[in-house]
Structure formats: C-alpha cells, structure tokens
Design a protein around this motif. Structure first.
Motif, PDB file in Angstrom:
ATOM      1  N   THR A 126       0.790  -1.225   0.000  1.00  0.00           N
ATOM      2  CA  THR A 126       0.000   0.000   0.000  1.00  0.00           C
ATOM      3  C   THR A 126       0.824   1.276   0.000  1.00  0.00           C
ATOM      4  O   THR A 126       0.314   2.329  -0.326  1.00  0.00           O
ATOM      5  CB  THR A 126      -0.932   0.030   1.223  1.00  0.00           C
ATOM      6  OG1 THR A 126      -0.139  -0.085   2.405  1.00  0.00           O
ATOM      7  CG2 THR A 126      -1.935  -1.113   1.149  1.00  0.00           C
ATOM      8  N   SER A 127       2.070   1.219   0.354  1.00  0.00           N
ATOM      9  CA  SER A 127       2.895   2.410   0.432  1.00  0.00           C
ATOM     10  C   SER A 127       3.122   2.995  -0.967  1.00  0.00           C
ATOM     11  O   SER A 127       3.394   2.269  -1.917  1.00  0.00           O
ATOM     12  CB  SER A 127       4.222   2.054   1.086  1.00  0.00           C
ATOM     13  OG  SER A 127       5.212   2.970   0.757  1.00  0.00           O
ATOM     14  N   GLN A 128       3.012   4.298  -1.088  1.00  0.00           N
ATOM     15  CA  GLN A 128       3.217   4.960  -2.379  1.00  0.00           C
ATOM     16  C   GLN A 128       4.650   4.774  -2.865  1.00  0.00           C
ATOM     17  O   GLN A 128       4.887   4.575  -4.056  1.00  0.00           O
ATOM     18  CB  GLN A 128       2.891   6.452  -2.269  1.00  0.00           C
ATOM     19  CG  GLN A 128       1.433   6.747  -2.077  1.00  0.00           C
ATOM     20  CD  GLN A 128       0.599   6.346  -3.277  1.00  0.00           C
ATOM     21  OE1 GLN A 128       1.082   6.356  -4.408  1.00  0.00           O
ATOM     22  NE2 GLN A 128      -0.637   5.990  -3.049  1.00  0.00           N
ATOM     23  N   THR A 129       5.599   4.831  -1.948  1.00  0.00           N
ATOM     24  CA  THR A 129       6.998   4.656  -2.326  1.00  0.00           C
ATOM     25  C   THR A 129       7.254   3.260  -2.852  1.00  0.00           C
ATOM     26  O   THR A 129       7.939   3.080  -3.858  1.00  0.00           O
ATOM     27  CB  THR A 129       7.910   4.931  -1.117  1.00  0.00           C
ATOM     28  OG1 THR A 129       7.600   6.215  -0.588  1.00  0.00           O
ATOM     29  CG2 THR A 129       9.369   4.876  -1.503  1.00  0.00           C
TER      30      THR A 129
ATOM     31  N   LYS B  81       5.062   1.260  -4.227  1.00  0.00           N
ATOM     32  CA  LYS B  81       4.407   1.136  -5.538  1.00  0.00           C
ATOM     33  C   LYS B  81       5.262   1.786  -6.619  1.00  0.00           C
ATOM     34  O   LYS B  81       5.411   1.252  -7.718  1.00  0.00           O
ATOM     35  CB  LYS B  81       3.026   1.789  -5.512  1.00  0.00           C
ATOM     36  CG  LYS B  81       1.989   1.011  -4.768  1.00  0.00           C
ATOM     37  CD  LYS B  81       0.662   1.729  -4.833  1.00  0.00           C
ATOM     38  CE  LYS B  81      -0.385   1.042  -4.006  1.00  0.00           C
ATOM     39  NZ  LYS B  81      -1.669   1.749  -4.051  1.00  0.00           N
TER      40      LYS B  81
END
Length: 95
Positions: A16-19, A21
């Motif tokens: 779930t982390s944007q980084t 992804k």
C-alpha cells in the motif's frame, strides 16, 4: 467478498505504500523514470539558457527546447521498448 474467496488484488492490497508502488513500477519499466528525469534536465537547462540566449527569439528558443525534450523522451521510450523485447524474447525466463 466471502471468506472462501481470495482477493484478486492481493499484491496491491499488501503493497500500500506509495513509495513501494513507485519503486515496483520503476523496476517493471526502468526507462520511464529515465525519460522523466531527462525531460526535467532538458527543461532545467532550457530555463537556464533562456537567460543567456542572446539575440535568439523567445519562440525559437522554446521550439528548440521542446524538440530536445520530446526527443529525449521518445528515445527513452524506444530504449524501454527494446529492453522489454530483449527481456521477453531473447532472455526468456524459465517456466
């Protein structure tokens, strides 16, 4: 969802982390960030050169910078496609 069904998006739900992804996308398509960085460098250089353009008209300077930025991005996309084709057809993963 019922408790007996597995989620179709388990990879996306656990990651779930944007980084994380963003890093996963960079690993899948490495030439996209290279193209974006090159575009940013050309734009930065163009802004720097805008100050010292001499007698060159503004519109001509902007056209040159646009062509340079587009050329870098198209080159990066082309390299990315060739890299993907190389990975898929030449260096086949063992199944």
């Amino acid at each position: 969802m019922s408790s007996g069904q597995e989620s179709v998006f388990t990879e996306y739900e656990t990651d779930t982390s944007q980084t994380s992804k963003l890093l996963r996308k960079f690993k899948e398509t490495p030439f996209v960030p290279i193209g974006m960085a090159g575009f940013a460098v050309v734009v930065g250089y163009g802004l720097y050169r805008l100050k010292h353009r001499g007698d060159m008209k503004m519109s001509l300077h902007l056209i040159h910078m646009r062509v340079a930025a587009q050329g870098f991005v198209v080159g990066a996309i082309t390299c990315g496609v060739l890299y993907s084709m190389f990975r898929e057809y030449v260096v086949k993963p063992k199944e």
